[in-house]
Structures are given as C-alpha cells and as structure tokens.
Scaffold this motif. Structure first.
Motif, PDB file in Angstrom:
ATOM      1  N   PHE A 240       0.846  -1.195   0.000  1.00 53.13           N
ATOM      2  CA  PHE A 240       0.000   0.000   0.000  1.00 53.13           C
ATOM      3  C   PHE A 240       0.884   1.249   0.000  1.00 53.13           C
ATOM      4  N   TYR A 241       0.325   2.381  -0.436  1.00 53.08           N
ATOM      5  CA  TYR A 241       0.992   3.664  -0.274  1.00 53.08           C
ATOM      6  C   TYR A 241       0.045   4.614   0.446  1.00 53.08           C
ATOM      7  N   TYR A 242       0.622   5.569   1.176  1.00 53.89           N
ATOM      8  CA  TYR A 242      -0.171   6.519   1.940  1.00 53.89           C
ATOM      9  C   TYR A 242      -0.417   7.770   1.107  1.00 53.89           C
ATOM     10  N   ASP A 243      -1.685   8.078   0.877  1.00 49.65           N
ATOM     11  CA  ASP A 243      -2.079   9.266   0.131  1.00 49.65           C
ATOM     12  C   ASP A 243      -2.213  10.428   1.115  1.00 49.65           C
ATOM     13  N   GLN A 244      -1.307  11.387   1.031  1.00 50.73           N
ATOM     14  CA  GLN A 244      -1.306  12.496   1.981  1.00 50.73           C
ATOM     15  C   GLN A 244      -2.518  13.399   1.821  1.00 50.73           C
ATOM     16  N   LEU A 245      -3.087  13.443   0.620  1.00 47.86           N
ATOM     17  CA  LEU A 245      -4.252  14.299   0.396  1.00 47.86           C
ATOM     18  C   LEU A 245      -5.493  13.757   1.082  1.00 47.86           C
ATOM     19  N   THR A 246      -5.697  12.435   1.031  1.00 46.56           N
ATOM     20  CA  THR A 246      -6.878  11.821   1.641  1.00 46.56           C
ATOM     21  C   THR A 246      -6.619  11.328   3.055  1.00 46.56           C
ATOM     22  N   GLY A 247      -5.342  11.168   3.408  1.00 44.38           N
ATOM     23  CA  GLY A 247      -5.012  10.638   4.726  1.00 44.38           C
ATOM     24  C   GLY A 247      -5.309   9.150   4.847  1.00 44.38           C
ATOM     25  N   LYS A 248      -5.380   8.441   3.694  1.00 39.30           N
ATOM     26  CA  LYS A 248      -5.696   7.019   3.697  1.00 39.30           C
ATOM     27  C   LYS A 248      -4.630   6.226   2.946  1.00 39.30           C
ATOM     28  N   ALA A 249      -4.554   4.937   3.260  1.00 34.05           N
ATOM     29  CA  ALA A 249      -3.644   4.033   2.560  1.00 34.05           C
ATOM     30  C   ALA A 249      -4.371   3.406   1.377  1.00 34.05           C
ATOM     31  N   GLU A 250      -3.733   3.426   0.209  1.00 33.66           N
ATOM     32  CA  GLU A 250      -4.319   2.882  -1.013  1.00 33.66           C
ATOM     33  C   GLU A 250      -3.494   1.699  -1.508  1.00 33.66           C
ATOM     34  N   LEU A 251      -4.160   0.669  -2.023  1.00 36.55           N
ATOM     35  CA  LEU A 251      -3.475  -0.514  -2.523  1.00 36.55           C
ATOM     36  C   LEU A 251      -2.672  -0.170  -3.776  1.00 36.55           C
ATOM     37  N   PHE A 252      -1.402  -0.580  -3.799  1.00 29.67           N
ATOM     38  CA  PHE A 252      -0.547  -0.369  -4.971  1.00 29.67           C
ATOM     39  C   PHE A 252      -0.344  -1.669  -5.756  1.00 29.67           C
ATOM     40  N   SER A 253      -0.086  -2.779  -5.047  1.00 28.32           N
ATOM     41  CA  SER A 253       0.147  -4.049  -5.726  1.00 28.32           C
ATOM     42  C   SER A 253      -0.149  -5.214  -4.781  1.00 28.32           C
ATOM     43  N   LYS A 254      -0.779  -6.266  -5.322  1.00 27.22           N
ATOM     44  CA  LYS A 254      -1.043  -7.481  -4.553  1.00 27.22           C
ATOM     45  C   LYS A 254       0.027  -8.548  -4.794  1.00 27.22           C
ATOM     46  N   SER A 255       0.985  -8.267  -5.662  1.00 27.78           N
ATOM     47  CA  SER A 255       1.895  -9.310  -6.132  1.00 27.78           C
ATOM     48  C   SER A 255       2.933  -9.756  -5.113  1.00 27.78           C
ATOM     49  N   THR A 256       3.210  -8.932  -4.091  1.00 28.69           N
ATOM     50  CA  THR A 256       4.233  -9.289  -3.101  1.00 28.69           C
ATOM     51  C   THR A 256       3.595  -9.472  -1.731  1.00 28.69           C
TER      52      THR A 256
END
Length: 293
Positions: A240-256
């Motif tokens: 996941f990566y943290y979106d500073q604008l929304t203050g939420k963690a968003e999924l980036f990749s399920k592969s690892t």
C-alpha cells in the motif's frame, strides 16, 4: 531460486557494481528474486538499508548481510568478541548522516563503524522484558528508539540517551519507522499510526490491533522513500501507499505478500525501484514508477 542463467546473473552484477560507481546512470535490474542460493544468510529479510558508500544491507533472522554488487558478506555474533554484532537476529537497520549503521537485534542495539569495521553495543536504561528495541532516524539525524511504549532519542555524535515521552497507545512490542517532516510511523501489533511530533498526536491509518478488530489488514512494515512517499507492507494484502491528500492508505500491488522490509534502491530517483523483503522468500524488486509520473 533465481530464475536467470549464470551468464545473465554475471552481467547483472557487473552492471549493478558499475551503478554504484556512476550514480548518474540508471539500470533496470534483470532479476526479481535473490535467496540463500545467492549467498544470503537467511531468506527472511526483516530490514533493509543502504549506506553512504552505496552498499545495500539486509538484516535477517540469522545474520547481517552486506551486498556490494557482486556478493554478500555476512556478519554474525562471535562469542567473547565484544566488537562483533551482539545477536544474529537483526530487526531494524538505519544509516545515520555520518555513515554509521545502527541496528536493533535480538540482544539490544548496536552501531557498526564502517571505518574501523567493528560493532559497538549501546547500553540503554531499561532492559526489562524483551531485549528487542526498535529504532529509526528522524529528519534531524537523531536515532529514535521505541521500547515498552516509551520513545527515546540517541544523539549519534555523543551517544547520549534521553527519554522523549511515554506514548498514549498501549504499545508493547510496537515498531517505529521514519516518516516525513515532523512525523513518525508506529506499528502496534498489526495496525499503523502516524505520530505527529509537533502536536504529540497519534492518528490511526489502517490495520488490526485491540482497538480495530474489524480491520482485516495486517501491517508489518512502513517505509518513506526519498521522494517523501510512504509505503506500507502487509501480511497477505500486498503493498500500500499513503495518500497524503486523503489521509488514507491505497493498494498499490497485490503481487508481493508477507512484506517484512523495504528500502529504495541506490538510484531510486532515476529507476524508481524498491527492494522488498518478502517473508521467507528472500529479496524482491518492485518498480514504483506509476506513482512518480
């Protein structure tokens, strides 16, 4: 097992070594995976760091590994040698502004001197309970240590230790990670919080702990890359990566899956590659370019 031919591996290692010497060039590594078959002392990578000389360091359950572009050099505890690493289990790694490598181990904290090539154990005030103290480095270059719900600072110049505060969350074996300016990341059980040094507040982001039992995500590792973007590795949900604008963690990749450690490549601003420790599966490399365009 590395899925490349021996000839290809040699070509890759030569290219990687050259990249350490010519940092202005960009190399897209021809591998996805490195394991004990390639010289690692253990396949579970708990922490990763790069030093001022361009070496990559990997902390495992059985020794500290330095990768020079050609091979791994393994450091392990030597009985009756006070200048060796105090324990073979390496939990956290960080390189300070002077080039010293700090680490928490299964038997306390130590600092590696790359000039004298030896280890110095750092004695801390409270050794009750677990001997594992978790550490990171803040934007001022101070070593931040977390143990038993208490935050400590270590001055890397004179090694003086000071108590910062006792955290409000009931943190037992929580981990601390470097954040963006004026912030730290705390992982309590399997949940991640952002700790603001200015307001002295902890903000829940995601993951499972006693206060958030309904969340099914288990956070294991948090890393802020050189561009300021924060990445969160989980047990089985991916990266996941943290979106500073929304203050939420968003999924980036399920592969690892089962991400236990992360750090940016030595040429990250050019190639956007993250080194990722994936549980007992050794080392992986992921291109994060789509978040940098």
């Amino acid at each position: 097992m590395l899925n490349v031919t021996p000839r290809f591996l040699v070509c890759f290692l030569v290219s990687f070594h050259c990249s350490l010497l010519t940092m202005g060039q960009s190399f897209d590594y021809g591998f996805k995976h490195l394991t004990t078959d390639n010289g690692l002392s253990h396949d579970l990578i708990q922490t990763i760091a790069k030093d001022k000389q361009g070496f990559m360091w990997f902390g495992t359950l059985n020794g500290l590994n330095r990768f020079d572009g050609f091979q791994f050099k393994v450091f392990k505890h030597i009985k009756k040698d006070s200048t060796s690493i105090p324990h073979n289990t390496i939990v956290d790694l960080v390189c300070d502004t002077s080039g010293y490598l700090w680490m928490s181990t299964g038997n306390g904290i130590c600092r590696y001197d790359p000039f004298e090539q030896n280890f110095k154990t750092i004695l801390l005030p409270d050794t009750s309970g677990s001997q594992v103290w978790h550490l990171a480095m803040n934007e001022k270059g101070t070593i931040v240590v977390l143990h038993g719900g208490h935050l400590y600072n270590i001055n890397p110049n004179d090694l003086k230790i000071s108590l910062v505060k006792k955290l409000s969350q009931p943190l037992t074996e929580a981990r601390v990670f470097t954040g963006s300016k004026n912030g730290l990341w705390l992982v309590n059980r399997s949940a991640v919080y952002r700790y603001d040094l200015r307001t002295d507040q902890e903000t829940y982001i995601m993951g499972y702990d006693e206060e958030h039992r309904d969340n099914k995500v288990g956070v294991m590792y948090v890393y802020t890359d050189p561009t300021g973007k924060t990445w969160m590795g989980t047990y089985d949900k991916g990266l996941f990566y943290y979106d500073q604008l929304t203050g939420k963690a968003e999924l980036f990749s399920k592969s690892t899956p089962f991400i236990t450690s992360m750090t940016a490549d030595v040429d990250y601003t050019t190639n956007n590659l993250l080194w990722i420790g994936g549980g007992y599966s050794g080392l992986n490399v992921m291109n994060t370019k789509r978040l940098h365009v």
